[in-house]
Write a protein that holds these residues in place. Sequence first.
Motif, short mmCIF file in Angstrom:
data_model
loop_
_atom_site.label_atom_id
_atom_site.label_comp_id
_atom_site.label_asym_id
_atom_site.label_seq_id
_atom_site.Cartn_x
_atom_site.Cartn_y
_atom_site.Cartn_z
N ASP A 1 15.92 6.76 3.25
CA ASP A 1 14.49 6.63 2.99
C ASP A 1 14.22 5.71 1.79
N GLU A 2 15.07 5.80 0.78
CA GLU A 2 14.92 4.94 -0.39
C GLU A 2 15.19 3.48 -0.02
N LEU A 3 16.15 3.29 0.92
CA LEU A 3 16.44 1.94 1.37
C LEU A 3 15.23 1.32 2.06
N TRP A 4 14.58 2.11 2.94
CA TRP A 4 13.37 1.61 3.61
C TRP A 4 12.29 1.28 2.59
N VAL B 1 10.24 5.12 16.08
CA VAL B 1 9.49 4.52 14.97
C VAL B 1 9.99 5.07 13.65
N ARG B 2 10.14 6.37 13.56
CA ARG B 2 10.59 6.99 12.31
C ARG B 2 11.92 6.45 11.85
N GLU C 1 4.80 13.82 10.37
CA GLU C 1 5.04 13.49 8.97
C GLU C 1 5.75 12.14 8.85
N GLY C 2 5.22 11.30 7.97
CA GLY C 2 5.84 10.01 7.71
C GLY C 2 5.31 8.89 8.58
N SER D 1 5.47 4.34 5.27
CA SER D 1 6.03 3.59 4.15
C SER D 1 6.15 2.10 4.42
N ASP D 2 5.83 1.67 5.64
CA ASP D 2 6.00 0.26 6.03
C ASP D 2 4.74 -0.52 5.69
N SER D 3 4.81 -1.29 4.59
CA SER D 3 3.63 -2.06 4.15
C SER D 3 3.80 -3.55 4.38
#
Length: 292
Positions: A76-79, A136-137, A153-154, A269-271
């Motif tokens: 998750d931190e990598l993403w 997607v997740r 969630e997410g 988290s995908d901006s």
Amino acid sequence: MHIESLRYIVTLADELHFAQAAQRHFVSAGYFGRRVQKLEHALGDRLFDRTSRRVELTPAGLRIVTHARTVLCALDELWASTDPTLGSRSGLLRIGVLGFGIAERWPQLRDTLAAAMPNLKLVHEELDWLSQYEAVRQGDVDVGIVHDLGELEGLVSQRVYTTPSVAVVPASSLLADADLLSWDDVADCGWVGLSSAHPRFKEWAGPALQVPRNAPTVRTPTAIASAVATTGLLGLQGAAASHYFARPDVLFVPFDTKPVEVAVVTRQSDSRPVVQAFRQAVESLDRDLAGA
């Protein structure tokens, strides 16, 4: 070893209940259980003790789940650390599509997206009911066009299309001449199985999930018409399917049940600019529809 399997055992460790854990991932309990067993087999150790009344972590399971949490946290931190301009430089957006997707609204969405990012290349991948949200997740696709089953969630979910439900029936069936069918009309009929166990999916499919023994189970809407033609059973589908999956040996008869709702989902988290552009293109569809 798949990241999906690690997410499954972490969720199962939290829930200690297979059905509840499976629902959190929008998959059937059977599929969920098989993935856990496959991971246990690969590791050569039992991670969970199961009885008819409870599920408990084994010592090996506690150790593996602890490591799995660390791995997933790092992922998750990598993403989160991904360069937000990467997508715009690569000019590529991977779109996962379930069945007919957003049907006739797709050209407008495509043109709006092309106006915002003229050099963007779209790559399409087929989704199924079991993987539609997880794809997607996990980052297998950037955008998912899915059968809307509620928030996860997410993920960011944007409902974009609604189509009435239809019963897919063999052309030779007496039901094929009906103007509208109800659950009472098909009470004695068998159904093709649909592979999703999420509660909201059950609300839509209702008795159609009570399939005869040995009835085929399909993973995607695209397979329903073929399964009906092959078996003589009925299928439940969205009306838009009649334009995209038509064949001469089946008919799509209006059915008095909840409509099929389609949503676009992206990772929260995908901006990246390409994803932001897709979200804005979806929003423009809703504005145009409201102004029509």
